[in-house]
Scaffold this motif. Structure first.
Motif, PDB file in Angstrom:
ATOM      1  N   PHE A   3       1.789   2.197  42.909  1.00  0.00           N
ATOM      2  CA  PHE A   3       2.205   2.801  41.651  1.00  0.00           C
ATOM      3  C   PHE A   3       1.061   2.713  40.648  1.00  0.00           C
ATOM      4  O   PHE A   3       0.153   1.910  40.799  1.00  0.00           O
ATOM      5  CB  PHE A   3       3.440   2.079  41.081  1.00  0.00           C
ATOM      6  N   THR A   4       1.147   3.541  39.613  1.00  0.00           N
ATOM      7  CA  THR A   4       0.179   3.487  38.522  1.00  0.00           C
ATOM      8  C   THR A   4       0.908   3.109  37.244  1.00  0.00           C
ATOM      9  O   THR A   4       2.136   3.215  37.148  1.00  0.00           O
ATOM     10  CB  THR A   4      -0.506   4.843  38.302  1.00  0.00           C
ATOM     11  N   ARG A   5       0.151   2.682  36.266  1.00  0.00           N
ATOM     12  CA  ARG A   5       0.746   2.385  34.977  1.00  0.00           C
ATOM     13  C   ARG A   5       1.404   3.621  34.386  1.00  0.00           C
ATOM     14  O   ARG A   5       2.457   3.529  33.735  1.00  0.00           O
ATOM     15  CB  ARG A   5      -0.331   1.846  34.027  1.00  0.00           C
ATOM     16  N   GLU A   6       0.799   4.773  34.602  1.00  0.00           N
ATOM     17  CA  GLU A   6       1.365   6.009  34.076  1.00  0.00           C
ATOM     18  C   GLU A   6       2.731   6.297  34.692  1.00  0.00           C
ATOM     19  O   GLU A   6       3.661   6.735  34.002  1.00  0.00           O
ATOM     20  CB  GLU A   6       0.417   7.186  34.345  1.00  0.00           C
ATOM     21  N   GLN A   7       2.887   6.054  35.993  1.00  0.00           N
ATOM     22  CA  GLN A   7       4.175   6.269  36.642  1.00  0.00           C
ATOM     23  C   GLN A   7       5.234   5.323  36.083  1.00  0.00           C
ATOM     24  O   GLN A   7       6.377   5.724  35.846  1.00  0.00           O
ATOM     25  CB  GLN A   7       4.048   6.060  38.151  1.00  0.00           C
ATOM     26  N   ILE A   8       4.856   4.084  35.885  1.00  0.00           N
ATOM     27  CA  ILE A   8       5.795   3.094  35.359  1.00  0.00           C
ATOM     28  C   ILE A   8       6.205   3.465  33.937  1.00  0.00           C
ATOM     29  O   ILE A   8       7.391   3.427  33.580  1.00  0.00           O
ATOM     30  CB  ILE A   8       5.166   1.689  35.412  1.00  0.00           C
TER      31      ILE A   8
ATOM     32  N   LEU B  17      11.949   4.009  40.664  1.00  0.00           N
ATOM     33  CA  LEU B  17      10.744   4.251  41.452  1.00  0.00           C
ATOM     34  C   LEU B  17      10.919   3.914  42.933  1.00  0.00           C
ATOM     35  O   LEU B  17      10.013   4.150  43.733  1.00  0.00           O
ATOM     36  CB  LEU B  17       9.580   3.427  40.884  1.00  0.00           C
TER      37      LEU B  17
ATOM     38  N   SER C 247       6.124   6.438  32.545  1.00  0.00           N
ATOM     39  CA  SER C 247       6.913   7.669  32.582  1.00  0.00           C
ATOM     40  C   SER C 247       8.362   7.385  32.953  1.00  0.00           C
ATOM     41  O   SER C 247       9.300   7.935  32.344  1.00  0.00           O
ATOM     42  CB  SER C 247       6.294   8.650  33.580  1.00  0.00           C
ATOM     43  N   ALA C 248       8.568   6.515  33.932  1.00  0.00           N
ATOM     44  CA  ALA C 248       9.926   6.152  34.324  1.00  0.00           C
ATOM     45  C   ALA C 248      10.647   5.440  33.179  1.00  0.00           C
ATOM     46  O   ALA C 248      11.827   5.687  32.914  1.00  0.00           O
ATOM     47  CB  ALA C 248       9.895   5.260  35.559  1.00  0.00           C
TER      48      ALA C 248
END
Length: 247
Positions: free
Chosen positions: A23-28, A53, A30-31
């Motif tokens: 995972f990326t910080r951006e994905q976290i 996620l 965004s969620a």
């Protein structure tokens, strides 16, 4: 332990590289934003994000150590939305501040919980970029540093106040009707001549209902915001002896 690993500020540490990141910080972030938008900020938790996620809760702690770091990521993601694309950034201070303020208003309206819930977030890279862009907007005004800060503060205060009003809780139709009946009775006493004159006598029920609906409608709120912003910047131009954009 390395110095960057000791820091409590997530921006001072690189993203994990000791294993292949899933995972990326951006994905976290965004969620987390999606959860807050749908269910409110109180619903945001590492467990809830992990569920969205498809990850284990403890897995996410490999990327984000604390709730404060999560808040920092959320705030930075939101500030990324606030940034005006470079190719759309106007050259005149008036138009540039209008673009920055309007984009900020739009983002906060999309995420109304953020105005209260992200106040404690530490300064992140996109926040710095937003500040840089705001300073770029007033760079050619000829104002000194104090007046630039004052101008940006005035605009920020107006944007935030407008968002708070636009996002105020609405009341039920039954409550509105009861309030209108109460208002009619008060006007009938003759103690409110200005209100009576405004509505041409008694308070017209249909006109009042329409006015209330307009007051709580987001589209109407945006129009009011833009009109008010123009009036504010016109006043600033006159007070600070700044040029207006060509007609």
């Amino acid at each position: 332990m390395a110095r960057d690993e000791e820091s409590a500020l997530i921006w001072t540490r690189p993203e994990p590289r000791t294993r292949r990141p899933k995972f990326t910080r951006e994905q976290i972030a965004s969620a987390a934003l999606a959860i807050a938008d749908a269910e409110g900020f109180a619903a945001v938790s590492m467990r809830r994000i992990a569920s969205e996620l498809g990850a284990g809760t403890m897995t996410l702690y490999y990327y984000v150590r604390t709730k404060d770091e999560l808040v920092a990521l959320m705030d930075d993601a939101l500030m990324g939305e606030v940034l005006v694309p470079a190719e759309e950034f106007p050259t005149h201070w008036y138009d540039a501040l209008t673009a920055v303020a309007t984009r900020t208003w739009d983002v906060l309206i999309r995420h109304p919980w953020a105005l209260h819930s992200l106040q404690s977030a530490p300064l992140g890279p996109n926040n710095m970029r937003h500040f840089e862009q705001s300073l770029a907007a007033v760079a050619d005004t000829g104002l000194d540093a104090a007046d630039k800060f004052a101008l940006l503060g005035i605009v920020d205060d107006y944007v935030h106040g407008s968002v708070l009003r636009a996002c105020a809780p609405t009341v039920s139709g039954e409550t509105v009707e009861e309030a209108l009946r109460y208002a009619e009775n008060l006007v009938a006493t003759g103690e409110f001549p200005q209100i009576q004159a405004l509505f041409g006598g008694d308070v017209p029920r249909e006109d009042s209902r329409h006015a209330y609906a307009q007051a709580v409608d987001v589209a109407s709120a945006r129009d009011r915001f833009l009109r008010g912003l123009s009036a504010l910047l016109d006043g600033v131009a006159a007070r600070m002896n700044l040029s207006l954009p060509p007609s």
